[in-house]
Design an enzyme around this catalytic site. Structure first.
Site, PDB file in Angstrom:
ATOM      1  N   HIS A   1       0.673  -1.154   0.088  1.00  0.00           N
ATOM      2  CA  HIS A   1       0.199  -0.124  -0.050  1.00  0.00           C
ATOM      3  C   HIS A   1       0.770   1.153  -0.025  1.00  0.00           C
ATOM      4  CE1 HIS A   1      -4.240  -1.294   1.202  1.00  0.00           C
ATOM      5  NE2 HIS A   1      -3.673  -2.482   0.350  1.00  0.00           N
TER       6      HIS A   1
ATOM      7  N   TYR B   1      -9.830   5.848   6.223  1.00  0.00           N
ATOM      8  CA  TYR B   1     -10.007   6.191   7.754  1.00  0.00           C
ATOM      9  C   TYR B   1     -11.056   7.381   7.784  1.00  0.00           C
ATOM     10  CZ  TYR B   1      -5.852   3.754   9.204  1.00  0.00           C
ATOM     11  OH  TYR B   1      -5.036   2.669   9.434  1.00  0.00           O
TER      12      TYR B   1
ATOM     13  N   PRO C   1      -6.027   0.849  17.988  1.00  0.00           N
ATOM     14  CA  PRO C   1      -5.609   0.262  16.523  1.00  0.00           C
ATOM     15  C   PRO C   1      -5.757   1.371  15.458  1.00  0.00           C
ATOM     16  CG  PRO C   1      -7.756  -0.262  17.191  1.00  0.00           C
ATOM     17  CD  PRO C   1      -7.287   0.170  18.547  1.00  0.00           C
TER      18      PRO C   1
ATOM     19  N   LYS D   1      -0.512   0.284  15.047  1.00  0.00           N
ATOM     20  CA  LYS D   1       1.087   0.309  15.482  1.00  0.00           C
ATOM     21  C   LYS D   1       1.279  -1.013  16.550  1.00  0.00           C
ATOM     22  CE  LYS D   1       2.560   3.262  13.437  1.00  0.00           C
ATOM     23  NZ  LYS D   1       3.290   3.016  11.805  1.00  0.00           N
TER      24      LYS D   1
ATOM     25  N   TYR E   1       3.211   6.781   9.855  1.00  0.00           N
ATOM     26  CA  TYR E   1       2.387   5.476   9.693  1.00  0.00           C
ATOM     27  C   TYR E   1       3.150   4.326   8.859  1.00  0.00           C
ATOM     28  CZ  TYR E   1      -1.957   3.165   7.994  1.00  0.00           C
ATOM     29  OH  TYR E   1      -2.932   2.174   7.893  1.00  0.00           O
TER      30      TYR E   1
HETATM   31  C1  PHB Z   1      -7.232  -3.884   9.913  1.00  0.00           C
HETATM   32  O1  PHB Z   1      -6.977  -4.425   8.734  1.00  0.00           O
HETATM   33  O2  PHB Z   1      -7.822  -4.768  10.767  1.00  0.00           O
HETATM   34  C2  PHB Z   1      -6.678  -2.656  10.348  1.00  0.00           C
HETATM   35  C3  PHB Z   1      -6.093  -1.720   9.419  1.00  0.00           C
HETATM   36  C4  PHB Z   1      -5.607  -0.650   9.917  1.00  0.00           C
HETATM   37  C5  PHB Z   1      -5.760  -0.060  11.212  1.00  0.00           C
HETATM   38  C6  PHB Z   1      -6.478  -1.019  12.146  1.00  0.00           C
HETATM   39  C7  PHB Z   1      -6.941  -2.167  11.862  1.00  0.00           C
HETATM   40  O3  PHB Z   1      -5.229   1.121  11.439  1.00  0.00           O
END
Ligand code: PHB
Ligand code: APR
Length: 389
Positions: A72, A200, A292, A296, A384
């Site tokens: 990504h 997000y 989450p 991290k 990130y």
């Molecule tokens: C996930 O794919 O479960 C996931 C991805 C990014 C995040 C949190 C969870 O920031």
């Protein structure tokens, strides 16, 4: 029984440490309280920093990750229908890899078992003794019989609810915690992801995240009251909430389907200091927890493993204790930066129950500034994709 390193916990931290040590001829035994199937049944985030990918390669466990991991090069941040793309590659020259933690754990178990690694499942009553002396040992029971392992070092990789952290005396240990007033309701669905990159979403209805495991398996989350139960949420209610929070063009093309997993995770920030006490070293969730939002958790466990593995190698190969003596200092320096980024991104994207109109305007102003300022985007992108070890 005797070994060089006893590792309490057979999750990603313990498995990765054990495999790396094994490749340098350093013997370890993993004590895991669950069954192998239970550990592999956990659904966890899978956004891997390049540092983690390199460690998996060093451990000889990256074949499937390289073949199936999805690179990504950016992510999307939306504010209602306004979408901003953070271009990791242009801003940092780096990227992340989407590859489920379940797959990571499977690859690590396969490597440990192929090497005949010592893993004891379904252990009970693990207790760490004399960690503050040069002759530590661990006791536990399995199949009804009491056992003891004498060792040089103990790695506490037993997660937030393990025994290792509590082995450090209260007068020595300091804990820092922030509990967030909401949770994440997550589902897995056998549907194509709504977007090639993660979304997000900050919206007046609350936070949402669109993620994936592979082109046929999507992972979605919506922020929910911490008092909710997953059983209270029908699939239809979930999809309605998700559509309300993501940009309209994504909501219009969203493919829905039955949830094959549905659960609510609480959000907390937590750090223990120090991460070392005598011959005991804490790694991963045993020492720290992040919300989450910044993905991290696994990546910070990996940098702990890197520092501890490097220190133990230095000890055994060069008879030099500098690495283990500075483990806690080095690990915490990176842990706190991951905590800050996760806390900041959580505050930026979620709706807090006591949030005022002013607070909402502050979120909007920060997102507007981010959209118009490359330096601000670079700071987000560098955190990130992962700060250096
Ligand atoms: C996930 O794919 O479960 C996931 C991805 C990014 C995040 C949190 C969870 O920031
Ligand atoms: N004795 C033996 N094993 C234990 C004990 C105990 N007393 N307590 C816990 N365990 C085991 C758990 O069953 C689990 O398999 O320790 C393991 C800890 O694994 P994780 O909780 O996954 O922690 P870690 O290996 O540090 O990985 C961190 O996992 O929880 C996610 O978000 C987190 O992605 C991050 C990653």
């Amino acid at each position: 029984m005797r070994t060089q390193v006893v590792i309490v916990g057979g999750g990603p931290s313990g498995l990765l440490l054990s495999q790396l040590l094994h490749l340098r001829g350093i013997e370890s035994v993993i004590l895991e309280r669950q069954t192998r199937a239970h550990v592999l049944g956990r659904i966890r985030a899978g956004v891997l920093e390049q540092g983690f990918v390199r460690l998996m390669a060093e451990a000889g466990c990256d074949r499937r990750l390289q073949a199936e991991g999805i690179p990504h090069h950016g992510t999307l941040i939306s504010q209602d229908d306004t979408v901003l793309r953070i271009d990791f590659s242009a801003l940092t020259g780096s990227s992340v890899v989407v590859y489920g933690q379940t797959e990571v754990t499977q690859d690590l178990y396969a490597a440990r078992e192929a090497a005949g690694g010592g893993i004891e499942f379904s252990v009970e009553d693990v207790a760490i003794h004399d960690a503050d002396r040069d002759t530590p040992f661990v006791t536990y029971s399995r199949d009804g019989s009491e056992r003891r392992i004498d060792c040089d070092f103990i790695a506490g990789c037993d997660g937030f609810h393990g025994v290792s952290r509590k082995t450090i005396p209260d007068k020595v240990r300091r804990e820092f915690e922030k509990v967030y007033p909401f949770g994440w309701l997550g589902i897995l669905s056998e549907t194509p992801p709504v977007s090639d990159e993660l979304i997000y979403a900050n919206s007046s209805h609350g936070f949402a995240l669109c993620s994936m495991r592979n082109p046929r398996l999507s992972r979605y989350y919506v922020q929910c009251p911490i008092t909710d139960n997953a059983a209270d949420w029908s699939d239809e209610a979930f999809w309605t909430a998700l559509r309300q929070r993501i940009p309209a063009e994504a909501a219009a093309r969203l493919e829905t389907g039955p949830s094959i997993e549905k659960s609510i995770a609480p959000l907390r920030s937590f750090v223990t200091e120090p991460m070392r006490w005598g011959r005991l070293f804490l790694c991963g969730d045993a020492a720290h927890i992040v919300p989450p939002t910044g993905a991290k958790g696994l990546n910070t466990a990996a940098s702990d493993v890197h520092y501890l593995y490097t220190g133990l190698r230095q000890f055994y190969e060069e008879n030099d204790a500098e690495g283990i003596d500075r483990y806690s200092e080095r690990a915490l320096a990176r842990v706190w930066k991951a905590e800050r980024f996760s806390w900041w991104l959580t505050g930026l994207l979620h709706r807090f129950p006591d949030q005022s109109e002013f607070d909402t305007r502050m979120q909007r102003a920060e997102l507007d500034f981010l959209a118009g300022n490359e330096a601000a985007q670079k700071v987000l992108a560098e955190n990130y994709v992962g700060l250096p070890y």
